[in-house]
Scaffold this motif. Sequence first.
Motif, PDB file in Angstrom:
ATOM      1  N   UNK A 119     -15.693  29.047  35.574  1.00  0.00           N
ATOM      2  CA  UNK A 119     -15.186  27.856  36.052  1.00  0.00           C
ATOM      3  C   UNK A 119     -15.276  26.897  36.911  1.00  0.00           C
ATOM      4  N   UNK A 120     -16.895  27.707  37.805  1.00  0.00           N
ATOM      5  CA  UNK A 120     -17.223  26.766  39.094  1.00  0.00           C
ATOM      6  C   UNK A 120     -15.873  27.651  39.922  1.00  0.00           C
ATOM      7  N   UNK A 121     -15.600  28.487  40.514  1.00  0.00           N
ATOM      8  CA  UNK A 121     -15.006  28.504  41.445  1.00  0.00           C
ATOM      9  C   UNK A 121     -15.851  28.826  42.224  1.00  0.00           C
ATOM     10  N   UNK A 122     -15.322  28.430  43.818  1.00  0.00           N
ATOM     11  CA  UNK A 122     -16.152  27.983  44.781  1.00  0.00           C
ATOM     12  C   UNK A 122     -17.126  29.251  45.607  1.00  0.00           C
ATOM     13  N   UNK A 123     -16.229  30.775  44.979  1.00  0.00           N
ATOM     14  CA  UNK A 123     -16.355  31.730  46.379  1.00  0.00           C
ATOM     15  C   UNK A 123     -17.414  32.661  44.684  1.00  0.00           C
ATOM     16  N   UNK A 124     -17.756  31.756  44.105  1.00  0.00           N
ATOM     17  CA  UNK A 124     -18.556  32.197  42.836  1.00  0.00           C
ATOM     18  C   UNK A 124     -19.695  31.955  42.330  1.00  0.00           C
ATOM     19  N   UNK A 125     -20.194  30.540  43.393  1.00  0.00           N
ATOM     20  CA  UNK A 125     -21.468  29.620  43.670  1.00  0.00           C
ATOM     21  C   UNK A 125     -22.389  30.789  44.331  1.00  0.00           C
ATOM     22  N   UNK A 126     -23.335  31.248  43.876  1.00  0.00           N
ATOM     23  CA  UNK A 126     -24.268  31.943  44.210  1.00  0.00           C
ATOM     24  C   UNK A 126     -25.382  30.380  45.744  1.00  0.00           C
ATOM     25  N   UNK A 127     -25.946  30.995  46.767  1.00  0.00           N
ATOM     26  CA  UNK A 127     -26.967  30.113  47.329  1.00  0.00           C
ATOM     27  C   UNK A 127     -28.023  30.046  47.001  1.00  0.00           C
ATOM     28  N   UNK A 128     -28.193  28.505  46.831  1.00  0.00           N
ATOM     29  CA  UNK A 128     -29.695  27.905  46.563  1.00  0.00           C
ATOM     30  C   UNK A 128     -31.138  29.012  47.203  1.00  0.00           C
ATOM     31  N   UNK A 187     -23.707  45.485  48.167  1.00  0.00           N
ATOM     32  CA  UNK A 187     -22.538  45.358  47.878  1.00  0.00           C
ATOM     33  C   UNK A 187     -21.304  45.739  47.403  1.00  0.00           C
ATOM     34  N   UNK A 188     -20.059  45.448  47.421  1.00  0.00           N
ATOM     35  CA  UNK A 188     -19.060  46.406  46.683  1.00  0.00           C
ATOM     36  C   UNK A 188     -18.548  44.733  45.959  1.00  0.00           C
ATOM     37  N   UNK A 189     -18.001  44.835  44.671  1.00  0.00           N
ATOM     38  CA  UNK A 189     -17.147  43.727  44.347  1.00  0.00           C
ATOM     39  C   UNK A 189     -16.477  44.718  42.967  1.00  0.00           C
ATOM     40  N   UNK A 190     -15.018  44.326  42.298  1.00  0.00           N
ATOM     41  CA  UNK A 190     -14.951  44.377  40.956  1.00  0.00           C
ATOM     42  C   UNK A 190     -14.658  43.474  39.923  1.00  0.00           C
ATOM     43  N   UNK A 191     -15.654  42.646  40.705  1.00  0.00           N
ATOM     44  CA  UNK A 191     -15.910  41.940  39.442  1.00  0.00           C
ATOM     45  C   UNK A 191     -17.104  41.400  38.311  1.00  0.00           C
ATOM     46  N   UNK A 192     -16.323  41.653  37.860  1.00  0.00           N
ATOM     47  CA  UNK A 192     -18.285  41.550  36.626  1.00  0.00           C
ATOM     48  C   UNK A 192     -19.460  40.527  36.759  1.00  0.00           C
ATOM     49  N   UNK A 193     -18.547  39.477  37.121  1.00  0.00           N
ATOM     50  CA  UNK A 193     -19.693  38.303  37.147  1.00  0.00           C
ATOM     51  C   UNK A 193     -20.074  37.829  38.551  1.00  0.00           C
ATOM     52  N   UNK A 194     -19.713  38.470  39.540  1.00  0.00           N
ATOM     53  CA  UNK A 194     -20.222  38.187  40.575  1.00  0.00           C
ATOM     54  C   UNK A 194     -21.181  39.415  41.013  1.00  0.00           C
ATOM     55  N   UNK A 195     -21.020  40.675  40.978  1.00  0.00           N
ATOM     56  CA  UNK A 195     -21.837  41.432  40.725  1.00  0.00           C
ATOM     57  C   UNK A 195     -23.236  41.314  40.491  1.00  0.00           C
ATOM     58  N   UNK A 196     -23.276  40.549  38.998  1.00  0.00           N
ATOM     59  CA  UNK A 196     -24.438  39.432  38.255  1.00  0.00           C
ATOM     60  C   UNK A 196     -25.532  39.171  38.901  1.00  0.00           C
TER      61      UNK A 196
END
Length: 249
Positions: free
Chosen positions: A17-26, A84-93
């Motif tokens: 949904x476009x979360x601030x902390x899920x937006x990769x750097x350019x 990096x360690x994270x439990x979110x599939x989308x964040x890891x992707x």
Amino acid sequence: MDYQSINAQTTDRWVDDGWQWGEPISHEDFERAKRGDWDILLTPTKPVPHEWVGDVRGKRVLGLASGGAQQMPIMAALGAQCTVLDYSTRQCESELEVSQREGYDINVVQADMTQPLPFADDSFDLILHPVSNCYIEQVEPVFRECFRVLSSGGSFLGGYDTGVNYIVDSTETKIVHGLPFNPLVSEEDRLELEQDDGGMQFSHTLEEQIGGQLNAGFVLRSLYEDTNGDGRLHELSIPTFIATWSVKP
């Protein structure tokens, strides 16, 4: 379903949904970092002082609950060996997608930070831990694990909610909750989070968060405060987050 599984699924949905902390750097930000022009955030608005990070060339850096390709690509651009360690599939992707886009290696571990970290003692020289322990009930075990996997002289940089956000209503004009805020204990807290699609969140005191680091063996070097970045509390310049720089002796 355990609360961390709920949070992992919620985070995936937020990212989509476009979360601030899920937006990769350019790509442009990555190239600027390679030239020495960079900043990272652990809290909503205030960049981490470069002194806290130091020279990371060749250093082993762990991004703890730091998926989403924001901090770690910067570390890679500066020459660090990144995990990096994270439990979110989308964040890891996102971490893998950006590493492939920019041509660097990163070790991506999908795991839950409330469990023992899957790393040997003294595995890292720097740990970056953006605001995320508001999604776990007990923070002290995480600090102990960070101390264990960090090498002597290594730095632990973290961002933390102070609890103020949990006492006010959605307009940030009225105090409506006492502390602690804990949906595993309070049905009212749980229902409010469900209505707001907030996952499972928990308030933590400074005693837990700073005291927890000190009890784990860390030495506190510095800290700063930050606001939400928008909303009534921000407009009134009320700090709602802190960031700390701690060192393992």
